[in-house]
Scaffold this motif. Structure first.
Motif, PDB file in Angstrom:
ATOM      1  N   SER A  32     -19.234  17.634  80.265  1.00  0.00           N
ATOM      2  CA  SER A  32     -19.987  18.858  79.997  1.00  0.00           C
ATOM      3  C   SER A  32     -19.128  19.849  79.241  1.00  0.00           C
ATOM      4  CB  SER A  32     -20.454  19.491  81.313  1.00  0.00           C
ATOM      5  OG  SER A  32     -19.366  20.100  81.976  1.00  0.00           O
ATOM      6  N   ALA A  33     -19.792  20.760  78.557  1.00  0.00           N
ATOM      7  CA  ALA A  33     -19.068  21.797  77.819  1.00  0.00           C
ATOM      8  C   ALA A  33     -18.300  22.680  78.802  1.00  0.00           C
ATOM      9  CB  ALA A  33     -20.044  22.633  77.002  1.00  0.00           C
ATOM     10  N   PHE A  34     -18.865  22.868  79.978  1.00  0.00           N
ATOM     11  CA  PHE A  34     -18.232  23.751  80.967  1.00  0.00           C
ATOM     12  C   PHE A  34     -16.907  23.187  81.477  1.00  0.00           C
ATOM     13  CE2 PHE A  34     -17.677  25.217  85.400  1.00  0.00           C
ATOM     14  CZ  PHE A  34     -17.428  26.549  85.125  1.00  0.00           C
ATOM     15  N   THR A  35     -16.902  21.921  81.857  1.00  0.00           N
ATOM     16  CA  THR A  35     -15.642  21.348  82.363  1.00  0.00           C
ATOM     17  C   THR A  35     -14.592  21.298  81.248  1.00  0.00           C
ATOM     18  OG1 THR A  35     -16.486  19.106  81.996  1.00  0.00           O
ATOM     19  CG2 THR A  35     -16.689  20.005  84.218  1.00  0.00           C
ATOM     20  N   LEU A  36     -15.044  21.050  80.030  1.00  0.00           N
ATOM     21  CA  LEU A  36     -14.105  21.065  78.904  1.00  0.00           C
ATOM     22  C   LEU A  36     -13.517  22.458  78.743  1.00  0.00           C
ATOM     23  CD1 LEU A  36     -12.734  19.991  76.341  1.00  0.00           C
ATOM     24  CD2 LEU A  36     -14.835  20.546  75.098  1.00  0.00           C
ATOM     25  N   LEU A  37     -14.393  23.465  78.750  1.00  0.00           N
ATOM     26  CA  LEU A  37     -13.948  24.848  78.583  1.00  0.00           C
ATOM     27  C   LEU A  37     -12.929  25.236  79.648  1.00  0.00           C
ATOM     28  CD1 LEU A  37     -14.166  27.684  77.307  1.00  0.00           C
ATOM     29  CD2 LEU A  37     -16.117  28.095  78.821  1.00  0.00           C
ATOM     30  N   VAL A  38     -13.245  24.927  80.907  1.00  0.00           N
ATOM     31  CA  VAL A  38     -12.354  25.282  82.008  1.00  0.00           C
ATOM     32  C   VAL A  38     -11.021  24.548  81.879  1.00  0.00           C
ATOM     33  CG1 VAL A  38     -11.997  25.141  84.506  1.00  0.00           C
ATOM     34  CG2 VAL A  38     -14.214  25.853  83.599  1.00  0.00           C
ATOM     35  N   ALA A  39     -11.071  23.275  81.541  1.00  0.00           N
ATOM     36  CA  ALA A  39      -9.842  22.492  81.401  1.00  0.00           C
ATOM     37  C   ALA A  39      -8.938  23.084  80.319  1.00  0.00           C
ATOM     38  CB  ALA A  39     -10.174  21.039  81.078  1.00  0.00           C
ATOM     39  N   LEU A  58     -10.288  20.498  91.494  1.00  0.00           N
ATOM     40  CA  LEU A  58     -11.157  21.629  91.136  1.00  0.00           C
ATOM     41  C   LEU A  58     -12.571  21.164  90.784  1.00  0.00           C
ATOM     42  CD1 LEU A  58     -11.491  24.652  90.580  1.00  0.00           C
ATOM     43  CD2 LEU A  58     -10.785  24.208  88.218  1.00  0.00           C
ATOM     44  N   PHE A  59     -12.666  20.150  89.939  1.00  0.00           N
ATOM     45  CA  PHE A  59     -13.983  19.663  89.530  1.00  0.00           C
ATOM     46  C   PHE A  59     -14.656  18.844  90.637  1.00  0.00           C
ATOM     47  CE2 PHE A  59     -12.563  19.894  84.833  1.00  0.00           C
ATOM     48  CZ  PHE A  59     -12.837  21.249  84.822  1.00  0.00           C
ATOM     49  N   ALA A  60     -13.883  18.353  91.567  1.00  0.00           N
ATOM     50  CA  ALA A  60     -14.485  17.682  92.718  1.00  0.00           C
ATOM     51  C   ALA A  60     -15.222  18.724  93.550  1.00  0.00           C
ATOM     52  CB  ALA A  60     -13.403  17.005  93.561  1.00  0.00           C
ATOM     53  N   ALA A  61     -14.725  19.956  93.528  1.00  0.00           N
ATOM     54  CA  ALA A  61     -15.346  21.032  94.302  1.00  0.00           C
ATOM     55  C   ALA A  61     -16.430  21.758  93.519  1.00  0.00           C
ATOM     56  CB  ALA A  61     -14.271  22.034  94.749  1.00  0.00           C
ATOM     57  N   ALA A  62     -16.277  21.831  92.194  1.00  0.00           N
ATOM     58  CA  ALA A  62     -17.251  22.571  91.386  1.00  0.00           C
ATOM     59  C   ALA A  62     -17.254  22.098  89.941  1.00  0.00           C
ATOM     60  CB  ALA A  62     -16.931  24.066  91.440  1.00  0.00           C
ATOM     61  N   ARG A  63     -18.431  21.712  89.462  1.00  0.00           N
ATOM     62  CA  ARG A  63     -18.547  21.214  88.090  1.00  0.00           C
ATOM     63  C   ARG A  63     -19.447  22.072  87.209  1.00  0.00           C
ATOM     64  NH1 ARG A  63     -16.375  16.541  87.639  1.00  0.00           N
ATOM     65  NH2 ARG A  63     -17.327  16.231  85.581  1.00  0.00           N
ATOM     66  N   THR A  64     -20.024  23.108  87.787  1.00  0.00           N
ATOM     67  CA  THR A  64     -20.925  23.988  87.027  1.00  0.00           C
ATOM     68  C   THR A  64     -20.509  25.443  87.226  1.00  0.00           C
ATOM     69  OG1 THR A  64     -22.461  24.326  88.867  1.00  0.00           O
ATOM     70  CG2 THR A  64     -22.822  22.373  87.484  1.00  0.00           C
ATOM     71  N   PRO A  65     -20.930  26.325  86.339  1.00  0.00           N
ATOM     72  CA  PRO A  65     -20.617  27.751  86.486  1.00  0.00           C
ATOM     73  C   PRO A  65     -21.101  28.290  87.829  1.00  0.00           C
ATOM     74  CG  PRO A  65     -21.505  27.331  84.303  1.00  0.00           C
ATOM     75  CD  PRO A  65     -21.647  26.058  85.063  1.00  0.00           C
ATOM     76  N   GLU A  66     -22.287  27.850  88.251  1.00  0.00           N
ATOM     77  CA  GLU A  66     -22.840  28.331  89.517  1.00  0.00           C
ATOM     78  C   GLU A  66     -21.945  27.907  90.689  1.00  0.00           C
ATOM     79  OE1 GLU A  66     -24.441  26.698  87.188  1.00  0.00           O
ATOM     80  OE2 GLU A  66     -26.110  27.966  86.537  1.00  0.00           O
ATOM     81  N   ALA A  67     -21.550  26.651  90.690  1.00  0.00           N
ATOM     82  CA  ALA A  67     -20.705  26.143  91.772  1.00  0.00           C
ATOM     83  C   ALA A  67     -19.328  26.807  91.733  1.00  0.00           C
ATOM     84  CB  ALA A  67     -20.572  24.630  91.653  1.00  0.00           C
ATOM     85  N   MET A  68     -18.815  27.045  90.535  1.00  0.00           N
ATOM     86  CA  MET A  68     -17.499  27.672  90.387  1.00  0.00           C
ATOM     87  C   MET A  68     -17.537  29.098  90.918  1.00  0.00           C
ATOM     88  SD  MET A  68     -14.586  26.454  89.316  1.00  0.00           S
ATOM     89  CE  MET A  68     -14.900  25.171  88.116  1.00  0.00           C
ATOM     90  N   LEU A  69     -18.645  29.751  90.664  1.00  0.00           N
ATOM     91  CA  LEU A  69     -18.842  31.117  91.139  1.00  0.00           C
ATOM     92  C   LEU A  69     -18.854  31.147  92.664  1.00  0.00           C
ATOM     93  CD1 LEU A  69     -19.183  33.777  89.769  1.00  0.00           C
ATOM     94  CD2 LEU A  69     -21.659  33.417  89.694  1.00  0.00           C
ATOM     95  N   ALA A  70     -19.531  30.160  93.250  1.00  0.00           N
ATOM     96  CA  ALA A  70     -19.614  30.068  94.708  1.00  0.00           C
ATOM     97  C   ALA A  70     -18.242  29.773  95.314  1.00  0.00           C
ATOM     98  CB  ALA A  70     -20.607  28.972  95.105  1.00  0.00           C
ATOM     99  N   GLU A  78      -6.687  28.051  94.952  1.00  0.00           N
ATOM    100  CA  GLU A  78      -6.178  27.061  95.915  1.00  0.00           C
ATOM    101  C   GLU A  78      -6.053  25.671  95.290  1.00  0.00           C
ATOM    102  OE1 GLU A  78      -4.258  26.552  99.178  1.00  0.00           O
ATOM    103  OE2 GLU A  78      -5.202  28.472  98.685  1.00  0.00           O
ATOM    104  N   HIS A  79      -6.988  25.354  94.402  1.00  0.00           N
ATOM    105  CA  HIS A  79      -6.994  24.028  93.782  1.00  0.00           C
ATOM    106  C   HIS A  79      -6.033  23.888  92.604  1.00  0.00           C
ATOM    107  CE1 HIS A  79     -10.204  22.432  96.217  1.00  0.00           C
ATOM    108  NE2 HIS A  79     -11.068  23.359  95.838  1.00  0.00           N
ATOM    109  N   ILE A  80      -5.694  24.998  91.982  1.00  0.00           N
ATOM    110  CA  ILE A  80      -4.898  24.910  90.749  1.00  0.00           C
ATOM    111  C   ILE A  80      -3.484  25.488  90.887  1.00  0.00           C
ATOM    112  CG2 ILE A  80      -7.013  25.006  89.365  1.00  0.00           C
ATOM    113  CD1 ILE A  80      -6.266  27.877  88.611  1.00  0.00           C
TER     114      ILE A  80
END
Length: 214
Positions: A32-39, A58-70, A78-80
């Motif tokens: 996804s564009a989002f995971t690429l952007l974050v990486a 990090l992506f195991a916990a959240a792969r979308t903007p909504e999940a990342m926000l949560a 904590e993950h990074i």
DNA sequence: ATCCCGAGGG
DNA sequence: CCCTCTGGAT
């Protein structure tokens, strides 16, 4: 200032790069564009291995903007923690996710202006997303490409913008799309910052530096 | 020009 | 130990 390589020499140089590494693999393929952007945001002043190590949990916990926000800034941090500048990066990813959700319907924008307006996203990161995901002819000049371009003569420029322009102006059109990938790989494995492996370099005599290791 | 900032390499 | 790693914001 070193000489900018001629058009015929650049054709030879990129032909050799292509023969050595035909398909852009070896890099993480993002779904996804989002995971690429974050990486890419996380990759600032960090090694690719370090980024992979951080993005895995990090992506195991959240792969979308909504999940990342949560997940929240603290959860992200904590993950990074294993990569440098992690506090700034956690803050940027958190704020950036909020903006994507609130202003872009959870999508990653495809214009440089909109990307650069996001926290933690500068011209280099924006260009990676534009090129790698949206397949637009944008040249992201990072530490590797700046060094390799100037050292070899493939793209001479006193600053990042000048090198970006040099690539656009001098690299043959048929190699523009993958130029970024090839230059990165060359810088990462052969034309390294400290002890460039000039003996194993496919450019050989084409390099304006000719093995002088500087 | 400075700060951020951990892991890995030489 | 010192340097480098796919920078960005101030």
């Amino acid at each position: 200032m070193k000489p900018q390589l001629s058009y015929p020499d650049l054709v030879k140089a990129f032909t050799r790069f292509r023969d050595a590494e035909p398909e852009p693999k070896g890099e993480l393929v993002h779904d996804s564009a989002f995971t690429l952007l974050v990486a890419v945001v996380l990759s600032a002043q960090a090694t690719d291995r370090g980024v992979n190590k951080a993005t895995e949990p990090l992506f195991a916990a959240a792969r979308t903007p909504e999940a990342m926000l949560a997940l929240g800034e603290e959860g992200i941090a904590e993950h990074i923690k294993s990569i440098g500048l992690f506090r700034n990066k956690a803050k940027n990813v958190s704020k950036l996710s909020r903006i994507l959700v609130e202003e872009y319907g959870g999508e990653v924008p495809s214009s440089r202006a909109a990307l650069v307006a996001l926290p933690g996203v500068g011209r280099k990161t924006a260009n990676v997303v534009l090129n790698s995901w949206f397949k637009m002819p944008a040249q992201a000049v990072d530490t590797h490409i700046f060094r390799v371009g100037n050292r070899t003569g493939i793209a001479i420029g006193k600053d990042v913008i000048a090198v970006e322009r040099a690539i656009e102006d001098h690299v043959p059109a048929e190699f523009q799309l993958h130029a970024h990938h090839w230059l990165i790989l060359h810088g990462r494995y052969t034309c390294t910052a400290r002890n460039p492996k000039c003996g194993a370099c496919v450019l050989g005599d084409l390099c304006c530096n000719e093995g002088k290791t500087a």
